[in-house]
Structure formats: C-alpha cells, structure tokens
Design a protein around this motif. Structure first.
Motif, PDB file in Angstrom:
ATOM      1  N   SER A   1       1.683   6.944  -6.925  1.00 44.08           N
ATOM      2  CA  SER A   1       0.694   8.003  -7.631  1.00 44.08           C
ATOM      3  C   SER A   1       0.844   9.298  -6.683  1.00 44.08           C
ATOM      4  CB  SER A   1      -0.762   7.204  -6.971  1.00 44.08           C
ATOM      5  OG  SER A   1      -0.832   7.130  -5.638  1.00 44.08           O
ATOM      6  N   ARG A   2       1.514   8.975  -5.601  1.00 43.28           N
ATOM      7  CA  ARG A   2       1.676  10.565  -4.878  1.00 43.28           C
ATOM      8  C   ARG A   2       3.138  10.565  -4.430  1.00 43.28           C
ATOM      9  NH1 ARG A   2      -2.281   8.005  -2.501  1.00 43.28           N
ATOM     10  NH2 ARG A   2      -1.438   7.912  -0.379  1.00 43.28           N
ATOM     11  N   PRO A   3       4.280  10.758  -5.279  1.00 44.56           N
ATOM     12  CA  PRO A   3       5.526  10.586  -4.963  1.00 44.56           C
ATOM     13  C   PRO A   3       5.965  11.568  -3.732  1.00 44.56           C
ATOM     14  CG  PRO A   3       5.285  11.391  -7.120  1.00 44.56           C
ATOM     15  CD  PRO A   3       4.109  11.050  -6.736  1.00 44.56           C
ATOM     16  N   ASP A   4       5.350  12.882  -3.606  1.00 47.46           N
ATOM     17  CA  ASP A   4       5.778  13.968  -2.892  1.00 47.46           C
ATOM     18  C   ASP A   4       4.890  13.625  -1.116  1.00 47.46           C
ATOM     19  OD1 ASP A   4       7.273  15.081  -4.600  1.00 47.46           O
ATOM     20  OD2 ASP A   4       5.867  16.140  -5.509  1.00 47.46           O
TER      21      ASP A   4
ATOM     22  N   ALA B   1       0.865  -1.122   0.032  1.00 47.71           N
ATOM     23  CA  ALA B   1      -0.130   0.023  -0.027  1.00 47.71           C
ATOM     24  C   ALA B   1       0.861   1.152  -0.121  1.00 47.71           C
ATOM     25  CB  ALA B   1      -0.963  -0.109   1.265  1.00 47.71           C
ATOM     26  N   VAL B   2       1.805   1.126   0.795  1.00 45.99           N
ATOM     27  CA  VAL B   2       2.758   2.545   0.808  1.00 45.99           C
ATOM     28  C   VAL B   2       3.480   2.403  -0.675  1.00 45.99           C
ATOM     29  CG1 VAL B   2       5.142   3.213   1.686  1.00 45.99           C
ATOM     30  CG2 VAL B   2       3.274   2.227   3.331  1.00 45.99           C
TER      31      VAL B   2
ATOM     32  N   ARG C   1       6.440   8.732   2.386  1.00 48.48           N
ATOM     33  CA  ARG C   1       7.871   8.594   2.208  1.00 48.48           C
ATOM     34  C   ARG C   1       8.645   8.296   3.592  1.00 48.48           C
ATOM     35  NH1 ARG C   1      11.224   6.934  -0.975  1.00 48.48           N
ATOM     36  NH2 ARG C   1       9.999   8.047  -2.585  1.00 48.48           N
ATOM     37  N   THR C   2       8.238   8.989   4.745  1.00 47.95           N
ATOM     38  CA  THR C   2       8.746   8.562   5.978  1.00 47.95           C
ATOM     39  C   THR C   2       8.532   6.894   6.653  1.00 47.95           C
ATOM     40  OG1 THR C   2       8.265  10.596   6.785  1.00 47.95           O
ATOM     41  CG2 THR C   2       8.511   9.026   8.519  1.00 47.95           C
ATOM     42  N   ARG C   3       7.017   6.460   6.056  1.00 44.02           N
ATOM     43  CA  ARG C   3       6.852   5.404   6.365  1.00 44.02           C
ATOM     44  C   ARG C   3       7.489   4.218   5.632  1.00 44.02           C
ATOM     45  NH1 ARG C   3       6.976   1.410   9.301  1.00 44.02           N
ATOM     46  NH2 ARG C   3       5.523  -0.061   8.996  1.00 44.02           N
TER      47      ARG C   3
END
Length: 126
Positions: free
Chosen positions: A84-87, A77-78, A92-94
């Motif tokens: 789809s949402r690279p920013d 899921a991450v 990103r932290t997870r």
C-alpha cells in the motif's frame, strides 16, 4: 490452477489440501491473525481466495527457516505495508533486513545439509 480457480473462493478443507497444511493449522493462523479468511459464507464457513493461498504459501515457506509466528506476522505486516505504501523508506529498509536474514538462515540450512551429507558419506564408507 485455471482462471476460474483464481476467482472462486475455497473453503478451509480445499485450502488445506492445496497447501499441504492442516485445517487445525489454518484455524490457528486465523485465531492469531496470521491468515484471516477473505470472507465467510452465509453458513459461517471460512472462504479463502487465491491471494489468501499465496499468502499462506509464503507463511509455509518461512517455517523451514525457523521463523516464529510473531516474526511471520511482522514480515507479513511489512509486505502488506509495502503493497500500500511502496515508497515508504522505513518499510523498505526493514524488508531488505528481513531478506538478508532469510538468506543467512538459508545458508545455515545449507551448512547443516552439507554436514548431514558428510555424515552419510562417512557411514557409507564403513
């Protein structure tokens, strides 16, 4: 794999053979939503793409590190979210946390392997 293999959908048996996993495992992954086939044939057969194969290989590589199916689902899921949402900072932290945890698990396996090698050396010395 040539270019035509990348676009030609595979049935479950071919995917199982290519990845070394059983058909039963692939069906289970579909049932729990871990790996859904990209399509179904007119006859209802599961059809998988090269992207599905890549996803399955990622799943297969998590198994030796001891990830549960739920943890695998979270990682996927991450990964999907970042695609789809690279920013997305939270994703990103997870993702970075998961990478660190995977490295720790790998290091643990290395320690176990080292211990097994020491054990074999002790047996060989007797």
């Amino acid at each position: 794999m040539d270019a035509s293999d990348r676009v030609r959908p595979m049935q479950i048996g071919e995917l199982a053979e290519r990845t070394g996993l059983s058909i039963r495992t692939l069906r289970h992954y579909d049932e729990i939503g871990l790996l859904r086939p990209s399509a179904r044939s007119e006859g209802g057969f599961r059809l998988y793409t090269a992207d599905d194969e890549s996803r399955l290989l990622l799943i297969r590589r998590m198994k030796p590190l001891g990830y549960s199916l739920e943890q695998m689902g979270e990682l996927l899921a991450v990964v999907d979210g970042l695609a789809s949402r690279p920013d997305d900072a939270a994703l990103r932290t997870r993702f970075d946390e998961i990478r660190r945890e995977a490295a720790e698990r790998r290091d643990g396996l290395r320690r176990q392997l080292d211990a097994a090698d020491e054990f074999l050396a002790q047996l060989a010395a007797r």
